[in-house]
Write an enzyme that holds these catalytic residues in place. Structure first.
Site, short mmCIF file in Angstrom:
data_model
loop_
_atom_site.label_atom_id
_atom_site.label_comp_id
_atom_site.label_asym_id
_atom_site.label_seq_id
_atom_site.Cartn_x
_atom_site.Cartn_y
_atom_site.Cartn_z
N GLU A 47 13.52 -3.48 3.35
CA GLU A 47 12.23 -3.85 3.88
C GLU A 47 12.11 -5.15 2.95
OE1 GLU A 47 9.18 -1.83 1.01
OE2 GLU A 47 7.50 -2.64 2.22
N ASN A 111 3.96 -6.40 7.66
CA ASN A 111 5.20 -6.05 6.90
C ASN A 111 6.10 -5.44 8.13
OD1 ASN A 111 7.33 -5.08 5.51
ND2 ASN A 111 6.13 -4.42 3.63
N LYS A 128 4.58 -2.39 9.74
CA LYS A 128 4.30 -1.27 8.72
C LYS A 128 2.80 -0.55 8.91
CE LYS A 128 4.73 -0.21 3.89
NZ LYS A 128 5.41 -0.87 2.54
N GLU A 147 0.10 -5.02 -1.14
CA GLU A 147 0.31 -4.77 0.05
C GLU A 147 -0.81 -5.09 1.10
OE1 GLU A 147 4.02 -2.06 -0.07
OE2 GLU A 147 3.65 -2.93 1.92
N CYS A 173 9.30 1.72 4.12
CA CYS A 173 8.87 2.06 2.99
C CYS A 173 7.87 3.24 2.58
CB CYS A 173 8.75 1.04 2.06
SG CYS A 173 8.53 1.09 0.26
N ASN A 198 11.29 -0.85 -0.61
CA ASN A 198 11.19 -1.59 -2.01
C ASN A 198 10.33 -0.77 -2.85
OD1 ASN A 198 11.27 -5.26 -1.98
ND2 ASN A 198 12.18 -3.70 -0.06
N1 ING Z 1 6.64 0.60 -2.14
C1 ING Z 1 6.20 1.81 -2.68
C2 ING Z 1 6.59 3.03 -1.78
O1 ING Z 1 5.73 3.83 -1.15
C3 ING Z 1 4.38 3.15 -3.74
C4 ING Z 1 4.83 1.80 -3.07
C5 ING Z 1 5.27 3.76 -4.71
C6 ING Z 1 3.30 3.79 -3.49
C7 ING Z 1 5.03 4.92 -5.37
C8 ING Z 1 2.82 4.96 -3.89
C9 ING Z 1 3.52 5.60 -5.01
O2 ING Z 1 7.64 3.49 -2.06
C10 ING Z 1 6.17 0.31 -0.84
N2 ING Z 1 6.73 -1.12 -0.61
O3 ING Z 1 5.62 0.85 0.11
#
Ligand code: ING
Length: 334
Positions: A47, A111, A128, A147, A173, A198
C-alpha cells in the site's frame, strides 16, 4: 493440469519523508528484478508504495499534501521506469499509491491499488473502502492516523479481474479486518486476493502489546484465505519511517489457511511461492460451496445495520425506519 502461478510479495522497508519517489521506484525495480529472477510472474507491492506513510502527519496545507504524496497520473514521469521494467521483464504486479482523480470535474483523493499486466497495461483499479483512523488533528497523540482526512471512501467497490489465467481481486490494508470485503470478492470467484498494507507497530489509542497486533494480522490472513478458499498475498511497507515503526510479516497464504511464505525482516525483501491455483477446488466444491451452504436470508443485518445494536430476541423493539419488521431477519419464534 493444475494452473500454477509463482507469486512474490515484494516487501518494502521504510520510506522516510526525505525519500524521493525516484528512490522508491528504484527500490521497487530492484525488488521486481529479484522476483523475476526467482521465477515470479506476479509481484504484490505494498500500500502507498511510493512515499512515506504520510497519514501519520497532520499537514494543514492541502497543496503540500497533493504535491508531495499524491499521483495525478499513473504511470507518471517517476513511475514510468517501473512500468517500462515490468514490460521488459514481462511481469505483472499490484501497486499501491495515493491517487488524485478528476471524477466528473471534481478532484477526489483515494488510497488506490492497481493491477498491471505483463504488457504494462492497467488491468484493474481498486480504491480503499475501509479507511481507519480519524479526520481531526490529535495534537496529544504520539502520531496521527489521518486516512479519513486525506482519502475518500473508495467508489469502485470490491471487484475481481481475469488476470494471468486466474480470477484476482484486490484489497488494501484495513480491509483485511472486515470479513465482508473478502466474502464479496469470493462471491465473484476470487482465486487470488492481493493486499498491500502499512500497519503501525504501536496502537494509537491504547498500549497494545506489539506482538498482539502481529498475532491479529496473522490470524486474520489465515482465516480470510481459508474461509474464502483463496490464495492471499499480503505485502508490507515496514520498518522505522522517521522514527515511527511499522511491522513486516508479509505473507503468502494458501486456500487451506496455511502460511506458505512469510518475510523475516522489516526491510526490502522478496518472498515467493509457486501457487497451485486449483488447490482450492476441493474446498469450493465441499466445505465452502457457497451455493450449497450459504443462507443469505438470515444475513440481512450485515447489510442493513452499520453499528452494533443490542436487540435481544426476548425484548420487543421498534424496527428502525427501512429495517425489516423482524429486525434480525428471523421470525419471532422463541
Ligand atoms: N493501517 C492499519 C491497519 O488496519 C489500523 C490501521 C491498525 C487500524 C490497527 C486499526 C487497528 O492495518 C492501515 N493503513 O489501514
Amino acid at each position: 493440469m493444475a494452473r500454477r502461478v509463482k507469486i512474490a510479495a515484494a516487501q518494502l522497508g521504510p520510506l522516510n519523508r526525505s525519500d524521493s519517489r525516484a528512490a522508491a521506484v528504484k527500490r521497487l525495480i530492484a525488488l521486481m528484478r529479484e522476483a523475476h529472477a526467482r521465477g515470479a510472474r506476479f509481484v504484490v507491492f505494498p500500500e502507498l508504495a511510493l512515499t512515506t506513510f504520510f497519514p501519520r502527519w497532520w499537514i494543514a496545507d492541502q497543496d503540500e499534501v497533493d504535491r508531495r504524496y499524491f499521483e495525478t497520473a499513473m504511470p507518471s514521469p517517476d513511475t514510468q521506469a517501473l512500468f517500462d521494467e515490468g514490460r521488459r521483464l514481462g511481469i505483472g504486479y499490484y501497486l499501491g499509491y495515493a491517487e488524485i482523480a478528476d471524477v466528473h470535474g471534481r478532484l477526489r483523493r483515494f488510497n488506490t491499488a492497481i493491477l498491471v499486466g505483463p504488457d504494462g497495461s492497467i488491468v484493474g483499479k481498486y480504491r480503499k473502502v475501509h479507511l481507519p483512523g480519524h479526520a481531526e488533528h490529535k495534537p496529544q497523540a504520539a502520531f496521527q492516523h489521518l486516512e479519513k482526512k486525506y482519502f475518500e471512501v473508495g467508489d469502485l467497490g470490491f471487484r475481481v479481474w481475469r488476470y494471468l489465467d486466474t480470477i484476482t481481486g484486490m484489497l488494501i490494508c484495513n480491509d483485511r479486518r472486515w470479513p465482508e470485503a473478502f466474502r464479496v470478492l469470493a462471491l465473484q470467484g476470487a482465486e487470488i486476493v492481493a493486499l498491500g498494507f502499512n500497519t503501525p507497530t504501536e496502537n494509537l489509542h491504547y498500549p497494545e502489546p506489539p506482538a498482539l497486533r502481529v498475532h491479529h494480522h496473522l490470524i486474520m490472513a489465515q482465516s480470510m484465505a481459508f474461509q474464502n478458499a483463496t490464495w492471499l498475498v499480503e505485502t508490507a511497507k515496514c520498518g522505522v519511517e522517521d522514527g515511527f515503526r511499522m511491522f513486516g510479516h508479509s505473507l503468502i497464504v494458501a486456500p487451506s489457511g496455511e502460511i506458505a511464505a512469510k518475510s523475516t525482516t522489516e526491510d526490502d525483501e522478496v518472498i515467493c511461492f509457486d501457487c497451485d491455483i486449483d488447490l482450492a477446488q476441493n474446498l469450493k466444491r465441499t466445505m465452502f460451496d457457497f451455493a450449497a451452504h450459504r443462507r443469505p436470508e438470515h444475513y440481512r443485518l450485515i447489510v442493513e445495520r452499520v453499528g452494533a445494536e443490542v436487540t435481544p430476541a426476548n425484548e420487543p423493539r421498534q424496527p428502525h425506519a427501512g429495517e425489516t419488521a423482524s429486525g434480525a431477519g428471523v421470525s419471532s419464534r422463541v
